[in-house]
Scaffold this motif. Structure first.
Motif, PDB file in Angstrom:
ATOM      1  N   ASP A  47       0.854  -1.190   0.000  1.00 52.45           N
ATOM      2  CA  ASP A  47       0.000   0.000   0.000  1.00 52.45           C
ATOM      3  C   ASP A  47       0.891   1.242   0.000  1.00 52.45           C
ATOM      4  OD1 ASP A  47      -1.930   1.919   0.235  1.00 52.45           O
ATOM      5  OD2 ASP A  47      -2.576   1.353   2.245  1.00 52.45           O
ATOM      6  N   GLY A  48       1.076   1.813  -1.178  1.00 54.99           N
ATOM      7  CA  GLY A  48       1.920   2.995  -1.293  1.00 54.99           C
ATOM      8  C   GLY A  48       1.375   4.186  -0.538  1.00 54.99           C
ATOM      9  N   HIS A 104       5.580   8.015  -6.846  1.00 55.16           N
ATOM     10  CA  HIS A 104       4.205   7.750  -6.404  1.00 55.16           C
ATOM     11  C   HIS A 104       3.253   7.747  -7.589  1.00 55.16           C
ATOM     12  CE1 HIS A 104       1.644   6.917  -3.090  1.00 55.16           C
ATOM     13  NE2 HIS A 104       2.349   7.595  -2.198  1.00 55.16           N
ATOM     14  N   SER A 107       2.333   2.396 -11.675  1.00 53.92           N
ATOM     15  CA  SER A 107       1.802   1.046 -11.838  1.00 53.92           C
ATOM     16  C   SER A 107       2.402   0.414 -13.081  1.00 53.92           C
ATOM     17  CB  SER A 107       0.276   1.064 -11.961  1.00 53.92           C
ATOM     18  OG  SER A 107      -0.108   1.567 -13.229  1.00 53.92           O
ATOM     19  N   GLY A 300      -1.028  -1.366  -6.369  1.00 55.56           N
ATOM     20  CA  GLY A 300      -1.288  -0.724  -5.087  1.00 55.56           C
ATOM     21  C   GLY A 300      -2.526  -1.299  -4.415  1.00 55.56           C
ATOM     22  N   ARG A 301      -3.108  -0.517  -3.518  1.00 52.11           N
ATOM     23  CA  ARG A 301      -4.285  -0.980  -2.792  1.00 52.11           C
ATOM     24  C   ARG A 301      -5.361   0.108  -2.822  1.00 52.11           C
ATOM     25  NH1 ARG A 301      -2.581  -5.710  -0.797  1.00 52.11           N
ATOM     26  NH2 ARG A 301      -4.567  -6.082   0.254  1.00 52.11           N
ATOM     27  N   GLY A 317       0.296   2.659  -7.110  1.00 49.30           N
ATOM     28  CA  GLY A 317       1.064   2.411  -5.898  1.00 49.30           C
ATOM     29  C   GLY A 317       2.312   3.270  -5.860  1.00 49.30           C
ATOM     30  N   ASP A 348      -9.433   3.418  -6.516  1.00 47.34           N
ATOM     31  CA  ASP A 348      -7.980   3.256  -6.436  1.00 47.34           C
ATOM     32  C   ASP A 348      -7.257   4.559  -6.748  1.00 47.34           C
ATOM     33  OD1 ASP A 348      -8.660   0.578  -6.186  1.00 47.34           O
ATOM     34  OD2 ASP A 348      -8.194   0.104  -8.280  1.00 47.34           O
TER      35      ASP A 348
END
Length: 392
Positions: A47-48, A104, A107, A300-301, A317, A348
Motif C-alpha cells: 500500500d503505497g 508515487h 503502476s 497498489g491498494r 502504488g 484506487d
C-alpha cells in the motif's frame, strides 16, 4: 547433478522445500561494468498510500480513518506533503543525504483483474498487456537488458525451493540461489549433503549458507530465523556477491497483502524492507555509492479502508528507490489527487506514471544503455518520456 535431481535428493534427505508462492529467491548476474543494480520485488501489493503517506492531500485523513497518517501518526515528514511510515523512519538519514527517493502513483499496465500471480508476472516480465499477458519470449526484463550487453557471465549458485523468478529468466546467462526453504535436515543428513559438495567449493559454500539460514543460526537462542533476520541475510548475501563479480541482484520480500489489520501487516513488511536496504548499504561499503536499489510491487491498494481495518487490491502504488548513486530526497511523479472524481474507478489511486519507465531510466543512467534500445527491447511499448533525473 541437475536441478531436478538436486531437489529430489534434498527431499530424500528430509528437505521440505517451501511451496508458498511468496518464497524468496535470489538471483545474480555478473556484467562488464562497475555500477550495481538491486531490484527488490515487494510481493503481495504494498500500500503505497500507507508507506509514503500523502498527508497534505485534504482527502487523505477522511479515507484512512484507522490507518492514521502524517506526523500525528508517527510518520516522518518528507517534503511538507508526503510523510514516511514510522516503520521506515530508520531510512530518514538516507533521505536527508540524498540516498533515498520515491515514485508515487505508479503502476504496470495491469488493470482490474487484480491477481497477485498475474500482476507479479507482468511486473517481472515488463510487458505491456493490461490483462496480464506476457511478451512472446515470456522472459524477464532484467534478462532482456543483459542481452544488450556483450560479455555478461553467470555466477554459479545453489537454488532450493521455488523455480527461478521470472525477472531474470531468458537467454542471457544468469544464475540463482534460494535460501528461503525449510531444510529440516538431521545431523547425519547435513553431513551427507556436505560430503556431496566437498569437492565443489561454490556449491559447498552455498549449501552451508542455505542450511544456516533455514536453521536460523543468526537468530538469538537458536530460534528459527524471523522475517527481519531473513531479510538481513538475503541483503547481506546480495551485498557480498555484488562486492565481487556480480553487478545485478534481484530478490523479493513478501507479506504485503494487507486485507485485514493492515497496521500490523504492513508494519512487519516495512520493517523487513528497512532492514534490507540498511543491510545493503552497510554490506556494500564504498560500492554503495555505485548502487541503485529499485523496490517495486505488482499493484497498489484501495484508497478507502475496508471493514477489517485493511485495504484491498488496487491499482496505483509507489516505488522505493535507494542507493548512493541516486539523486534522492525527492518524491517523483505527478500526484493525481484523492477526490472521488480523481480516483481510478472511484476506488484506487489513479496511476499517472509507469514503474517500467523509472526502471528504464535507472538502467540507462547506471549502465549507459541507449534509451531507444531499452524502449524497443527491454520494455517494448513503453515511451520513457522526459528524464526524471533519478541518478546523481
Amino acid at each position: 547433478m541437475n536441478r531436478r535431481k538436486l531437489l529430489k535428493t534434498s527431499l530424500f534427505l528430509g528437505c521440505s522445500a517451501a511451496a508458498n508462492p511468496l518464497v524468496t529467491p535470489m538471483t545474480f548476474a555478473a556484467a562488464p561494468w562497475d555500477n550495481r543494480l538491486v531490484v527488490i520485488v515487494l510481493r503481495g501489493a504494498m500500500d503505497g498510500l500507507d508507506a509514503v503517506q500523502p498527508y497534505g492531500d485534504k482527502n487523505y485523513a477522511g479515507l484512512r480513518k484507522t490507518l492514521k497518517g502524517g506526523e500525528a501518526g508517527g510518520a516522518s515528514d518528507l517534503d511538507g506533503f508526503f510523510a514516511l511510515h514510522p516503520k521506515l523512519n530508520g531510512l530518514m538519514p538516507l533521505w536527508k543525504s540524498g540516498e533515498l527517493a520515491f515514485a508515487h502513483a505508479v503502476s504496470t499496465p495491469y488493470r482490474d483483474k487484480r491477481s497477485h500471480f498475474d500482476g507479479q508476472d507482468l511486473l517481472e516480465n515488463g510487458g505491456s498487456s493490461a490483462d496480464g499477458g506476457l511478451t512472446p519470449g515470456k522472459d524477464g526484463w532484467l534478462n532482456r537488458m543483459l542481452s544488450l550487453v556483450p560479455g555478461t557471465t553467470s555466477e554459479t549458485a545453489l537454488a532450493v525451493g521455488r523455480e527461478n523468478p521470472l525477472i531474470l529468466q531468458g537467454d542471457a546467462p544468469a544464475a540463482s540461489w534460494s535460501p528461503d526453504a525449510d531444510l529440516d535436515l538431521s545431523p547425519q543428513a547435513e553431513l551427507l549433503l556436505n560430503a556431496i559438495y566437498k569437492n565443489d567449493p561454490l556449491f559447498a559454500e552455498a549449501s552451508e549458507m542455505a542450511v544456516s539460514l533455514s536453521e536460523g543460526r543468526d537468530a538469538p537462542d537458536g530460534m528459527k530465523a524471523n522475517q527481519a533476520v531473513r531479510a538481513k541475510a538475503l541483503a547481506g548475501f546480495a551485498a557480498e556477491r555484488l562486492n565481487m563479480d556480480s553487478r545485478i541482484a534481484a530478490f523479493s520480500i513478501g507479506g504485503w497483502d494487507s486485507h485485514i489489520r493492515q497496521a500490523s501487516v504492513i508494519g512487519k513488511a516495512l520493517g523487513e524492507l528497512e532492514t534490507a536496504i540498511l543491510t545493503l548499504k552497510q554490506g556494500l561499503g564504498a560500492n554503495w555509492q555505485k548502487t541503485a536499489v529499485l523496490c517495486m510491487t505488482e499493484f497498489g491498494r484501495t484508497v478507502r479502508e475496508n471493514g477489517n481495518r485493511g485495504t484491498d487490491h488496487g491499482t496505483g502504488g509507489a516505488m522505493v528507490l535507494a542507493g548512493g548513486a541516486l539523486k534522492g530526497g525527492k518524491v517523483h511523479g505527478q500526484w493525481p489527487g484523492l477526490a472521488s472524481a480523481d480516483l481510478y474507478r472511484d476506488r484506487d489511486l489513479m496511476p499517472t506514471n509507469d514503474v517500467r519507465r523509472f526502471a528504464g531510466w535507472a538502467m540507462r543512467d547506471l549502465f549507459g544503455l541507449e534509451k531507444a534500445e531499452l524502449e524497443r527491447t527491454v520494455f517494448p511499448g513503453v515511451e520513457f518520456g522526459n528524464d526524471p533525473k533519478l541518478l546523481a
